[in-house]
Every structure is written in C-alpha cells, then in structure tokens.
Write an enzyme that holds these catalytic residues in place. Structure first.
Site, short mmCIF file in Angstrom:
data_model
loop_
_atom_site.label_atom_id
_atom_site.label_comp_id
_atom_site.label_asym_id
_atom_site.label_seq_id
_atom_site.Cartn_x
_atom_site.Cartn_y
_atom_site.Cartn_z
N PHE A 101 -5.21 -3.44 20.57
CA PHE A 101 -6.48 -4.06 20.17
C PHE A 101 -7.14 -2.73 19.45
O PHE A 101 -7.29 -2.38 19.72
CB PHE A 101 -7.19 -4.52 21.09
N HIS A 102 -8.15 -3.20 18.17
CA HIS A 102 -8.63 -2.29 18.03
C HIS A 102 -9.49 -2.85 16.54
O HIS A 102 -8.85 -3.68 15.82
CB HIS A 102 -7.81 -1.34 16.61
N LEU A 103 -10.51 -3.11 16.75
CA LEU A 103 -11.53 -3.79 15.69
C LEU A 103 -11.59 -3.32 14.46
O LEU A 103 -12.85 -1.48 14.84
CB LEU A 103 -13.25 -4.36 16.71
#
Ligand SMILES: [Zn+2]
Length: 162
Positions: free
Chosen positions: A121-123
């Site tokens: 996950f990466h925002l």
C-alpha cells in the site's frame, strides 16, 4: 481528473512495473537506502514518506508502511495512524515550500486498480496548481519539472524539521 489517475499509474521505477507480488518490492527495499539516495522525507515508527522519482507535479510524494501489506484493512492501527500522521505533516510541508493551490490524494489498489507496485500500500500526495492539467495536456504529457528532485527534497526536509 482522468488524466491525473493515468499519471499515477506511472511507477516509481520503470522496471518494477512488470513485477509481481513475489518479486523484490520497491517499498520494502527503499528504506535500506540513505534518506538522500532514496529521497525519503521522513521515517516514522511504522511508515515513511518519500518523493516520487517520476512526479506528476513537483512535490509528488508517497506515504507507505515499512511492512509489506497491500490493502488499507491489512494495516495495523499503528500503521494507519502513522500513514495519516505523515500525510498531514507532508501536506503542511508542501504548503510551506511549494504553495500549491490544491492536492490530490490517491491509492491504486491491485493490478486492476492500476497499482504500479503490487501488494504494498502507498498513498500518493500530488500537489496541484490551477491550470496544471491543461498545461500538461497542451504539452502532450511531457512532465514539466520546474525544480530538480534533490532541491524539492532538501526544502521539504527543512520544512519538516521546522
Ligand atoms: Zn513491499
């Protein structure tokens, strides 16, 4: 806004794009590099913020947990808190340093969601300026970077330390 999402499919490093979950994961490997070499902005307890090597706009950064976890619900509450804390701090630093008119926040989850790095996950935090999308269209998707990454990194580090 469709243009923006297409831009987010660009990967941090091109060779990672063809990878799978089981290949070496960029976000797992990044923290072993020095902050300056990897353009890491901040290291929290469980997550870190890092500039995107191929930014959609100046200051385009990403926030991601150290641990390899793909979906928001797979993050521990500590990781979720750390991601959000780094988000608010980096957004404030961007405001100080670059003064964007707005921001886009987004995450591409899974292959069908356009994730460049699967399973971690990466925002994305993308500063926006009035008219930047029109300008991008007019220049046939050329990436206009008014400032070298290292300069953006140095300025943001100063702002984060303030
Ligand atoms: Zn990973």
């Amino acid at each position: 806004m469709d243009v923006l999402w297409a831009g987010w499919r660009s990967t941090y490093m091109g060779e990672v794009q063809a990878g799978t979950d089981t290949d070496a994961c960029l976000f797992c490997e990044l923290p072993s590099a020095s902050d300056e070499d990897a353009y890491i902005l901040e290291r929290g307890e469980t997550a870190f913020s890092v500039l995107n090597l191929y930014p959609y706009t100046s200051g385009h950064l990403m926030i991601t947990p150290f641990r390899h976890a793909g979906m928001p619900g797979e993050l521990t509450s500590d990781e979720q808190s750390d991601v959000w804390r780094l988000l608010t701090r980096s957004q404030a630093a961007l405001a100080d340093v670059l003064g964007p008119h707005g921001y886009n926040l987004g995450a591409n989850l899974g292959r069908a969601g356009g994730a460049g790095v699967l399973g971690h996950f990466h925002l994305h935090v993308v500063p926006r300026w009035s008219g930047d999308a029109n300008f991008m269209t007019a220049t046939a998707n050329a990436r206009i970077l008014p400032e070298p990454l290292i300069e953006t990194w140095q300025k943001l580090r100063v702002a984060l330390d303030a």
